[in-house]
Structures are given as structure tokens and as C-alpha cells.
Design an enzyme around this catalytic site. Structure first.
Site, PDB file in Angstrom:
ATOM      1  N   LEU A 262      -3.487  64.520  53.082  1.00  0.00           N
ATOM      2  CA  LEU A 262      -3.852  63.097  52.967  1.00  0.00           C
ATOM      3  C   LEU A 262      -3.818  62.395  54.329  1.00  0.00           C
ATOM      4  O   LEU A 262      -2.847  62.525  55.064  1.00  0.00           O
ATOM      5  CB  LEU A 262      -2.853  62.433  52.017  1.00  0.00           C
ATOM      6  CG  LEU A 262      -3.205  61.064  51.458  1.00  0.00           C
ATOM      7  CD1 LEU A 262      -4.387  61.159  50.515  1.00  0.00           C
ATOM      8  CD2 LEU A 262      -2.012  60.477  50.715  1.00  0.00           C
ATOM      9  N   GLY A 263      -4.882  61.684  54.665  1.00  0.00           N
ATOM     10  CA  GLY A 263      -4.907  60.864  55.879  1.00  0.00           C
ATOM     11  C   GLY A 263      -4.869  61.666  57.166  1.00  0.00           C
ATOM     12  O   GLY A 263      -4.470  61.166  58.213  1.00  0.00           O
ATOM     13  N   ALA A 264      -5.297  62.944  57.107  1.00  0.00           N
ATOM     14  CA  ALA A 264      -5.137  63.818  58.273  1.00  0.00           C
ATOM     15  C   ALA A 264      -6.452  64.108  58.989  1.00  0.00           C
ATOM     16  O   ALA A 264      -6.516  64.970  59.850  1.00  0.00           O
ATOM     17  CB  ALA A 264      -4.476  65.117  57.839  1.00  0.00           C
ATOM     18  N   GLY A 265      -7.524  63.404  58.604  1.00  0.00           N
ATOM     19  CA  GLY A 265      -8.797  63.588  59.305  1.00  0.00           C
ATOM     20  C   GLY A 265      -9.715  64.602  58.642  1.00  0.00           C
ATOM     21  O   GLY A 265     -10.763  64.946  59.182  1.00  0.00           O
TER      22      GLY A 265
ATOM     23  N   ALA B 249     -13.146  62.650  49.483  1.00  0.00           N
ATOM     24  CA  ALA B 249     -13.258  63.690  48.462  1.00  0.00           C
ATOM     25  C   ALA B 249     -12.686  63.198  47.132  1.00  0.00           C
ATOM     26  O   ALA B 249     -13.269  63.449  46.067  1.00  0.00           O
ATOM     27  CB  ALA B 249     -12.542  64.957  48.927  1.00  0.00           C
TER      28      ALA B 249
ATOM     29  N   ASP C  73     -18.198  60.211  55.764  1.00  0.00           N
ATOM     30  CA  ASP C  73     -17.258  61.052  55.004  1.00  0.00           C
ATOM     31  C   ASP C  73     -17.729  61.237  53.561  1.00  0.00           C
ATOM     32  O   ASP C  73     -17.680  62.345  53.017  1.00  0.00           O
ATOM     33  CB  ASP C  73     -15.864  60.405  54.974  1.00  0.00           C
ATOM     34  CG  ASP C  73     -15.198  60.385  56.329  1.00  0.00           C
ATOM     35  OD1 ASP C  73     -15.907  60.360  57.348  1.00  0.00           O
ATOM     36  OD2 ASP C  73     -13.951  60.377  56.368  1.00  0.00           O
TER      37      ASP C  73
HETATM   38  C1  MEV Z   1     -12.679  58.562  59.323  1.00  0.00           C
HETATM   39  O1  MEV Z   1     -12.644  59.832  58.680  1.00  0.00           O
HETATM   40  C2  MEV Z   1     -13.938  58.437  60.138  1.00  0.00           C
HETATM   41  C3  MEV Z   1     -14.127  57.095  60.850  1.00  0.00           C
HETATM   42  O2  MEV Z   1     -15.319  57.208  61.620  1.00  0.00           O
HETATM   43  C4  MEV Z   1     -14.218  55.942  59.875  1.00  0.00           C
HETATM   44  C5  MEV Z   1     -15.516  55.956  59.074  1.00  0.00           C
HETATM   45  O3  MEV Z   1     -16.506  56.595  59.477  1.00  0.00           O
HETATM   46  O4  MEV Z   1     -15.545  55.276  58.026  1.00  0.00           O
HETATM   47  C6  MEV Z   1     -12.978  56.827  61.811  1.00  0.00           C
END
Ligand code: MEV
Length: 327
Positions: free
Chosen positions: A112-115, A121, A163
């Protein structure tokens, strides 16, 4: 009872700058969030989550989340239930069932919240499962659009479609503003992911870049440079030039650091990967903590990351060409 799943993603190029209309190229990877939904007799929402790199939690509430009955700290609940709430609202709207209540179970192998796109998802799979449970089937494009609206709301009006589109469609995608498409034949990209065990707050990190961009010309220029770099990366993708893609990932990490979204742990993992001979390495997603993505066909980067103090776990990630699906 209906279960849907959707993949997480890594950003090859372009996070943050994509929020300002620059192009980005995220790639779906074979780690999924699975959301199971069962319609209830009342209008309440009950959420149970496991495997979110956090202690599992349960929360039940009706119209007012402040009245929630919860077993873990509020901010963790808020992070996950914000996306579930949004997904339920979208499903109610799509199925014209404003009073539908659901029991929702989330299982995820995306931290969670790790990129790695866990929230996108969960939103995509959640809307798919809840609408199917109500007898309505939405196209992947509509799911992507509705999940984007959820992220947009949770991130207080600062989100790109990257995303959510990537999670709904799968594969490697290109997003520039509202223009979203799948890339036809991406080369084999040997992704290795390093995870520091932490998380960044996407909303806060995006707001930080916005403030910096308003305050300093260099930050606005940096965002524009990321856009140029992504266009260069698209040429490298068309030419199947993986070495060049790696080099551009290195540059992209530097530009993201200039925008203040890297972290000591992310830099340590990036340098660990580079030291092991990775073709390129960068943070992925909003930053602040979480994951880096590197390119390496050999196991050297994986091993080096496993020995990097800042790295809690490292794994290979394959491109997942399948987006949201019913389980
Ligand atoms: C976050 O996964 C990606 C960002 O570019 C935010 C977004 O695109 O909504 C930081």
C-alpha cells in the site's frame, strides 16, 4: 459474491510530470489486488483488508465514516477506505442503485502506498466487482474512467489518469492528459523491484511538487524536462533499445530527486542497483518511500538489493498484459 482483480504497475517514466499534462509510461506488473464484494441487506459498507503490508483491518460503517467501528489507526483506514468508498459510490451510480450496501474484502500483493499502484488497482477491481454484483458489466475504458474519478477525489483534484488506466487495461500504456492508449509491442523489460517497507503519502507529495513548481522556475522546467525525457523514452521503446531506456530511467530518477520526492532509502536502493550493473534504476510512483524499479536480466541487481540495508524485500516483476478481470 463477486471477485475481480486488477494489476499494480511500475512507472518506466513520467510520474508527477503527468499530473501537469506531460506524457508518462506506466507498465502493469503481475502483482494484483483482489476485491470481493457481496451485496448486503442494508445500505452499510463493511471493509476487510488483508496483506496490504499493514496489519489486516476491519471497518464497518454506514453513511458516516466518522461513526466507523474500526480495529486500526484512523489514517490507515482512511487511506484504504477512501478508495473503497469512492469505488462503491461509482458502482452505485453506474448501476443506478444509490442504496446498495456491500461487504468488501480486499486481498492484495501490492504494498500500500509504495508506488506500485495499489490504490488504483483497488479502485478498478472494486468498481468492477461491485457493478457485476449489481448485474452491470462495464467496459475496461469506463472502469478506468470511473476509477480515475475516485483517485481524483481522494487526491483532492490532483491526479492523472495514468495509474487507473494502466491497471484497467494492463500492459505498457502511454498517458498524456485525457489521451490514454496501450503501447502495441513493448520490448522485454526485465524489471526488478526493491521495496523499503515504507510508504509515501501521494496527496502530500503531489501537493509538494505543485508548490515547488509554483514557487521556482527550475521546478517548472524540471517537470517539462521529464516530459522531453518521456518522449525520448518512447523512441527508445519503439527501437527496442533497452540500454537507452535504462539510461533514461537514471535521468528520470535525478529529475524526480530535484523535485524533492525521493528519499534516502530510495536513493540507497537506486545506487545499490546501479552498483550491481542494472541498466537503469529509479523510484516509481509518488516517492517519499516505497519502491524503486530497476532493469536487469541477470540476478545481480536482485541480490544487491537484498543486501542493501534500506531494502526490506526485492523481487522480479513481469509485465502483465492483462488488466482488470473477473476471478
Ligand atoms: C502516483 O502513482 C503517480 C503520480 O504521478 C500521481 C498521479 O499521476 O496521479 C505521482
Amino acid at each position: 459474491m463477486t471477485t475481480s482483480s486488477a494489476p499494480g504497475k511500475v512507472y518506466l517514466f513520467g510520474e508527477h510530470a503527468v499530473v501537469y499534462g506531460e506524457p508518462a509510461v506506466p507498465c502493469a506488473v503481475g502483482r494484483r489486488a483482489r476485491v470481493t464484494v457481496e451485496e448486503r441487506d442494508d445500505d452499510r459498507i463493511r471493509v476487510e483488508a488483508e496483506d496490504l503490508s499493514l496489519d489486516g483491518f476491519t471497518v464497518t460503517y454506514g453513511d458516516d465514516p466518522d461513526d466507523a467501528d474500526v480495529n486500526v489507526p484512523g489514517d490507515l483506514v482512511a487511506a484504504a477506505t477512501g478508495y473503497v468508498d469512492g469505488a462503491v459510490a461509482q458502482a452505485r451510480d453506474a448501476a443506478d442503485a444509490p442504496d446498495a450496501g456491500f461487504s468488501v474484502t480486499i486481498e492484495s500483493d501490492i504494498p500500500l502506498g509504495a508506488g506500485l499502484g495499489s490504490s488504483a488497482a483497488v479502485a478498478v477491481a472494486g468498481i468492477d466487482a461491485a457493478t457485476r454484483e449489481l448485474g452491470v458489466e462495464l467496459s475496461a475504458t469506463e472502469l478506468a474512467d470511473r476509477a480515475y474519478r475516485v483517485e481524483h477525489e481522494v487526491q483532492e483534484g490532483q491526479a492523472s489518469r495514468a495509474d487507473t488506466f494502466c491497471s484497467a487495461m494492463g500492459g505498457a500504456v502511454r498517458v498524456e492528459g485525457d489521451d490514454c492508449k496501450r503501447l502495441p509491442d513493448p520490448p522485454d523489460l526485465p524489471f526488478v523491484v526493491g521495496y523499503d517497507g515504507g510508504a509515501g503519502n501521494t496527496g502530500e507529495l503531489v501537493a509538494g511538487v505543485r508548490d515547488l513548481r509554483e514557487q521556482y522556475e527550475f521546478a517548472a522546467d524540471t517537470v517539462a524536462s521529464i516530459g522531453d525525457l518521456v518522449r525520448e523514452g518512447e523512441r527508445a521503446l519503439r527501437d527496442d533499445d533497452v540500454a537507452r531506456i535504462g539510461e533514461l530511467m537514471d535521468f528520470n530518477h535525478g529529475l524526480l530527486s530535484a523535485l524533492g520526492v525521493s528519499a534516502r532509502s530510495l536513493d540507497a536502493m537506486v545506487w545499490g542497483a546501479r552498483g550491481a550493473g542494472a541498466m537503469g534504476a529509479k523510484l516509481t510512483g509518488a516517492g517519499g518511500g516505497g519502491c524503486v524499479v530497476a532493469l536487469d536480466e541477470s540476478d545481480a541487481t536482485l541480490t544487491a538489493l537484498e543486501y542493501t540495508t534500506a531494502c526490506e524485500t526485492a523481487f522480479r516483476a513481469e509485465l502483465d498484459t492483462e488488466g482488470v478481470r473477473r476471478e
